[in-house]
Motif scaffolding. Structure first.
Motif, PDB file in Angstrom:
ATOM      1  N   ARG A 182      15.414 -23.821  -5.376  1.00  0.00           N
ATOM      2  CA  ARG A 182      14.265 -23.211  -6.065  1.00  0.00           C
ATOM      3  C   ARG A 182      13.008 -23.316  -5.185  1.00  0.00           C
ATOM      4  O   ARG A 182      12.209 -22.403  -5.097  1.00  0.00           O
ATOM      5  CB  ARG A 182      14.054 -23.897  -7.415  1.00  0.00           C
ATOM      6  N   ARG A 183      12.861 -24.455  -4.547  1.00  0.00           N
ATOM      7  CA  ARG A 183      11.701 -24.636  -3.654  1.00  0.00           C
ATOM      8  C   ARG A 183      11.790 -23.689  -2.450  1.00  0.00           C
ATOM      9  O   ARG A 183      10.802 -23.101  -2.032  1.00  0.00           O
ATOM     10  CB  ARG A 183      11.654 -26.069  -3.138  1.00  0.00           C
ATOM     11  N   LEU A 184      13.003 -23.594  -1.924  1.00  0.00           N
ATOM     12  CA  LEU A 184      13.189 -22.721  -0.764  1.00  0.00           C
ATOM     13  C   LEU A 184      12.919 -21.269  -1.171  1.00  0.00           C
ATOM     14  O   LEU A 184      12.308 -20.502  -0.421  1.00  0.00           O
ATOM     15  CB  LEU A 184      14.612 -22.875  -0.211  1.00  0.00           C
ATOM     16  N   GLU A 185      13.348 -20.916  -2.380  1.00  0.00           N
ATOM     17  CA  GLU A 185      13.111 -19.547  -2.865  1.00  0.00           C
ATOM     18  C   GLU A 185      11.607 -19.254  -2.947  1.00  0.00           C
ATOM     19  O   GLU A 185      11.137 -18.208  -2.494  1.00  0.00           O
ATOM     20  CB  GLU A 185      13.751 -19.384  -4.248  1.00  0.00           C
ATOM     21  N   THR A 186      10.847 -20.208  -3.497  1.00  0.00           N
ATOM     22  CA  THR A 186       9.387 -20.027  -3.585  1.00  0.00           C
ATOM     23  C   THR A 186       8.821 -19.801  -2.188  1.00  0.00           C
ATOM     24  O   THR A 186       7.995 -18.917  -1.967  1.00  0.00           O
ATOM     25  CB  THR A 186       8.735 -21.292  -4.203  1.00  0.00           C
ATOM     26  N   TYR A 187       9.317 -20.586  -1.250  1.00  0.00           N
ATOM     27  CA  TYR A 187       8.841 -20.468   0.123  1.00  0.00           C
ATOM     28  C   TYR A 187       9.208 -19.099   0.721  1.00  0.00           C
ATOM     29  O   TYR A 187       8.356 -18.403   1.279  1.00  0.00           O
ATOM     30  CB  TYR A 187       9.420 -21.612   0.966  1.00  0.00           C
ATOM     31  N   LEU A 188      10.473 -18.715   0.565  1.00  0.00           N
ATOM     32  CA  LEU A 188      10.925 -17.446   1.151  1.00  0.00           C
ATOM     33  C   LEU A 188      10.181 -16.273   0.507  1.00  0.00           C
ATOM     34  O   LEU A 188       9.809 -15.305   1.176  1.00  0.00           O
ATOM     35  CB  LEU A 188      12.438 -17.276   0.965  1.00  0.00           C
TER      36      LEU A 188
END
Ligand code: BGC
Length: 251
Positions: A182-188
């Protein structure tokens, strides 16, 4: 042509001779632990230790986890602050008595993926992200590298992105793959809103485990795992030692 590739990282310094035609390592890589504190002098000694396992005469290409201008280290997010201003190229050149080139580690990995891996032949805007202790970025436009992008450090919710979305953060905070995804998605999502890339390549240690997090991530941009895994840093650093490396990536 063969070039010795070196990948200096926050936890290990790895090297091997590389066949520049194929990107293959010509012998098993040698790894030594990154000295702590990772001062420039200690790093140079460790690099010499790696090279002492080989009888190498010829060009050396080196990746380093910081902004690099003309062989000089400009930043120090994950290495000792005393590295800033250190002329790594000149020092290594003197000690090794061989031509040396130095490049940002993510730029090196990106060059390798564009030449031999997931970005091969892809035109348009390609963003390679190396997700490890930190987050590194390499940006390509029609195969040509825009050097020293530092997109791991964009600010999200008041935090330096790599402190929350890197693999280092996942491990430190013992996050489940789903929670971290989820964090990586926010970043991407933030990065794609800023750059509108045509392809995002996710590299670094996590690229081997992409099935654990990519299914949980939704982006408008196609996201693919890197293909060269932990070889990319070494092979790309070697490739970067050739002056014509970048513009010839598109066949
Ligand atoms: C550094 C980058 C590097 C990345 C991956 C970041 O903290 O600022 O220069 O490419 O880590 O090692």
């Amino acid at each position: 042509m063969n070039v010795f590739g070196l990948d200096i990282g926050g936890s290990g310094i790895k090297g091997a001779p590389v066949d520049i035609e194929t990107g293959r390592l010509l012998s098993e890589r040698v790894r030594v632990g990154t000295p702590q504190p990772a001062t420039p002098e200690a790093i140079v000694e460790s690099v010499l230790e790696v090279l002492s396992h080989f009888d190498w005469e010829g060009p050396v290409g080196c990746g380093f986890p910081a902004v690099i201008k003309d062989g000089v280290i400009q930043t120090a997010a994950n290495v000792d602050g005393s590295n800033i201003g250190f002329d790594l190229r000149k020092t290594l050149q003197k000690r090794l008595e061989n031509p040396v080139s130095v490049i940002n580690d993510a730029d090196a990995a990106g060059l390798a993926e564009m030449r031999w891996g997931a970005g091969r032949g892809v035109r348009g805007v390609v963003l390679m992200l190396t997700i490890g202790t930190g987050i590194g970025s390499a940006l390509f436009v029609d195969g040509v590298l825009v050097p020293n992008t530092e997109l791991g450090h964009i600010e999200i919710d008041g935090h330096d992105a790599e402190t929350r979305a890197s693999d280092g953060a996942r491990k430190r905070q013992d996050l489940s793959w789903k929670k971290w995804a989820r964090r990586l998605e926010t970043y991407l999502n933030r990065v794609e809103d800023l750059l509108w890339p045509d392809l995002i390549i996710v590299g670094g240690g996590v690229s081997k485990k992409s099935e654990k997090f990519l299914p949980h991530i939704s982006t408008r941009t196609e996201v693919v795992p890197a293909k060269m895994h932990n070889q990319a840093g070494i092979a790309g650093a070697a490739l970067a030692a050739l002056p014509e490396a970048s513009p010839q990536l598109i066949d």
